[in-house]
Write an enzyme that holds these catalytic residues in place. Structure first.
Site, PDB file in Angstrom:
ATOM      1  N   PHE A  23     -13.274   4.915  -0.597  1.00 61.17           N
ATOM      2  CA  PHE A  23     -12.788   6.497  -0.702  1.00 61.17           C
ATOM      3  C   PHE A  23     -12.432   6.338   0.962  1.00 61.17           C
ATOM      4  O   PHE A  23     -11.922   7.050   1.592  1.00 61.17           O
ATOM      5  CB  PHE A  23     -14.469   7.307  -0.542  1.00 61.17           C
ATOM      6  N   LYS A 108      -4.821  -6.852  -3.906  1.00 67.42           N
ATOM      7  CA  LYS A 108      -3.805  -8.069  -4.431  1.00 67.42           C
ATOM      8  C   LYS A 108      -3.908  -9.298  -3.925  1.00 67.42           C
ATOM      9  O   LYS A 108      -3.630 -10.427  -4.332  1.00 67.42           O
ATOM     10  CB  LYS A 108      -1.874  -7.842  -3.101  1.00 67.42           C
ATOM     11  N   ILE A 139       6.430   1.782  -6.018  1.00 62.86           N
ATOM     12  CA  ILE A 139       7.497   1.230  -7.495  1.00 62.86           C
ATOM     13  C   ILE A 139       6.655   0.572  -8.819  1.00 62.86           C
ATOM     14  O   ILE A 139       6.486  -0.079  -8.705  1.00 62.86           O
ATOM     15  CB  ILE A 139       8.857  -0.214  -6.691  1.00 62.86           C
ATOM     16  N   ASP A 204       0.151 -10.603   3.125  1.00 64.07           N
ATOM     17  CA  ASP A 204       0.044  -9.663   1.659  1.00 64.07           C
ATOM     18  C   ASP A 204       1.213  -9.649   1.383  1.00 64.07           C
ATOM     19  O   ASP A 204       1.415 -10.373   0.240  1.00 64.07           O
ATOM     20  CB  ASP A 204       0.619  -8.254   2.867  1.00 64.07           C
ATOM     21  N   LYS A 208       1.441 -10.970  -2.902  1.00 67.65           N
ATOM     22  CA  LYS A 208       2.430  -9.950  -3.795  1.00 67.65           C
ATOM     23  C   LYS A 208       3.432 -10.796  -4.442  1.00 67.65           C
ATOM     24  O   LYS A 208       3.577 -10.972  -5.481  1.00 67.65           O
ATOM     25  CB  LYS A 208       3.225  -8.474  -3.065  1.00 67.65           C
ATOM     26  N   GLY A 306       1.413   3.053   1.907  1.00 71.85           N
ATOM     27  CA  GLY A 306       0.277   4.496   2.191  1.00 71.85           C
ATOM     28  C   GLY A 306       0.107   5.812   1.074  1.00 71.85           C
ATOM     29  O   GLY A 306      -0.450   4.848  -0.360  1.00 71.85           O
TER      30      GLY A 306
HETATM   31  N1  HSE Z   1      -0.104  -3.153   4.285  1.00 74.94           N
HETATM   32  C1  HSE Z   1       0.355  -3.390   2.576  1.00 74.94           C
HETATM   33  C2  HSE Z   1       1.673  -2.718   3.530  1.00 74.94           C
HETATM   34  C3  HSE Z   1      -0.103  -1.912   2.166  1.00 74.94           C
HETATM   35  O1  HSE Z   1       2.154  -2.715   4.558  1.00 74.94           O
HETATM   36  O2  HSE Z   1       3.167  -3.406   2.318  1.00 74.94           O
HETATM   37  C4  HSE Z   1       0.394  -1.193   0.842  1.00 74.94           C
HETATM   38  O3  HSE Z   1       0.461  -2.703  -0.148  1.00 74.94           O
END
Ligand code: HSE
Length: 427
Positions: A23, A108, A139, A204, A208, A306
């Site tokens: 949460f 991810k 997106i 990150d 992705k 966000g």
């Molecule tokens: N930390 C990630 C970003 C959050 O800034 O893209 C969204 O996946």
């Protein structure tokens, strides 16, 4: 008579009873978004949280710290996993899929790390696992790659897939903020990961990209097999050069077929021309360009981080479950045989305070060199495998930025030889 009377009824939609894990920013965002979409016939029954002591904005009766209260509840047919800890998330998702529940996640890191096992679980238990929110938040790129583009037709997917780094680069270059302050803002606005190293070091974005490779090309790969770096090494002098040449610097993820069976994939900072669509993707926005034989070029742009943009993607997955939607992984199952390769050349700009920290002998060809106290750089062509296997270009203040069209056609650079280094006066 209305046209509606003559068309067959829609397939029966499911009533969705949701067990939510987490949460935080996105979980709370999802709760609020669900409150304003009653037509969806989806309601949250329980929320599993780690820290029972925290003050919450909704009734206490919703919360539990016992995962089994959700996982063993037969009325709950959808598990939405939005927690931070990738290992704990994996065990929740695995357990939920094994119990035949549909699962929605935006994690991810967890998905990229366990892609194959998660695929296996979905097939074994014939249940859906959807994760549109894991890539580029708002997106709808995964469903588009999955449904719209045929494998033979898609030749590349490239773009900005991390909102925090894009936000930081925009704030530094457009508004003159320091890296530290820009990162702090990205954290305060809920864009950054709780460990922001995942954003700024490129992990990150690599996670992705590995998910996008599976849906775009049927190529399953670990993020660690992808050549990547982040934005931590970019210096003021690099920004000054970009400005002089009227270019922007963006962290760009690229997947590009280099022939019928091989795919180049990397995440690296890149100079972007001002007429490139990506140049105007700023702040926490993400942007992706797909290229395919007949449709040619598509450009997707939307908020990439966000609470609400991510919650919107999670909501879209929940809505899709009502109509029994599942990813079919067609491209992977058709065994398209497209493999990742590092056998290609990249044209790069590499800068450092001391030119000796730039491994010039690693280059096939150097076409520009500049040697000045505290501000040296070269522009040249390097084999991607040499970058993948070495780390000099990420250490000692060395900064590597791709040029605007980074993949160099497969010219036989070996024949040209290293005489270019001498010509450039740097060896
Ligand atoms: N930390 C990630 C970003 C959050 O800034 O893209 C969204 O996946």
């Amino acid at each position: 008579m209305s046209v509606k009377n003559n068309i067959p009824a829609l397939p029966i939609s499911k009533q969705l009873t949701i067990g939510l894990f987490g949460f935080g920013v996105v979980g709370k965002g999802l709760y609020e978004v669900l409150q304003s979409t009653p037509a969806l016939q989806a309601s949250i029954k329980k929320v599993c949280i780690k820290n029972a002591g925290k003050k919450r904005s909704i009734g206490e009766e919703y919360f539990t710290t016992n995962a089994d209260e959700i996982l063993d509840d037969e009325e709950i047919n959808v598990v939405v996993e939005l927690i931070d800890d990738a290992d704990a998330a994996y065990s929740i998702v695995k357990d939920a899929l094994q119990k035949g529940k549909a699962v929605v996640s935006a994690n991810k890191k967890m998905i990229a790390a366990h892609f194959e096992e998660l695929l296996q679980l979905q097939f074994e238990h014939e249940t859906a696992f959807l994760y549109e929110g894991s890539c580029c938040a708002s997106i709808p790129i995964i469903r588009n790659l999955e449904e719209y583009y045929d494998n033979d037709l898609l030749s590349s997917v490239k773009g900005i897939v991390n909102g925090s780094t894009n936000f930081i680069l925009t704030k530094i270059f457009e508004e003159g903020l320091s890296f530290k302050d820009a990162l702090l803002q990205a954290q305060q606005l809920g864009f950054a990961e709780s460990n922001p190293a995942l954003d700024i070091e490129g992990h990150d974005a690599a996670n992705k990209l590995s998910i996008l490779l599976a849906h775009g090309f049927g190529t399953i790969t670990k993020p660690t097999d992808i050549l990547y770096s982040g934005i931590t090494a970019i210096k003021e002098s690099d920004a000054a050069i970009a400005k002089q040449k009227n270019l922007r610097i963006k962290l760009v993820a690229t997947a590009q077929k280099i022939n019928e069976t091989q795919l180049a994939a990397f995440v690296l900072p890149q100079f972007v021309a001002t007429d490139d669509e990506l140049a105007n993707v700023n702040n926490e926005f993400n942007g992706l360009i797909t290229e395919s034989s007949f449709a040619d070029k598509h450009f997707f742009k939307g908020k990439g981080a966000g609470a609400y943009p991510t919650a919107a993607a999670v909501l879209s997955d929940i809505a899709a479950l009502r109509y029994h939607y599942k990813y079919e992984y067609k491209k992977y199952l058709q065994q398209s045989g497209i493999n990742l390769t590092n056998d290609f050349y990249l044209k790069v700009f590499v800068s450092a305070a001391d030119i000796n920290t730039i491994e010039k002998n690693e280059f096939e060809w150097i076409e520009e060199a500049h040697n000045e106290y505290n501000n040296s750089w070269v522009v040249g062509t390097i084999h991607a495998e040499k970058l993948f296997n070495n780390t000099w270009w990420k250490e000692n203040g060395v900064s590597l930025i791709l040029t605007e069209k980074p993949i160099v056609d497969n010219v036989d650079y070996k024949k040209i030889g290293k005489q270019s280094l001498a010509l450039a006066g740097v060896v």
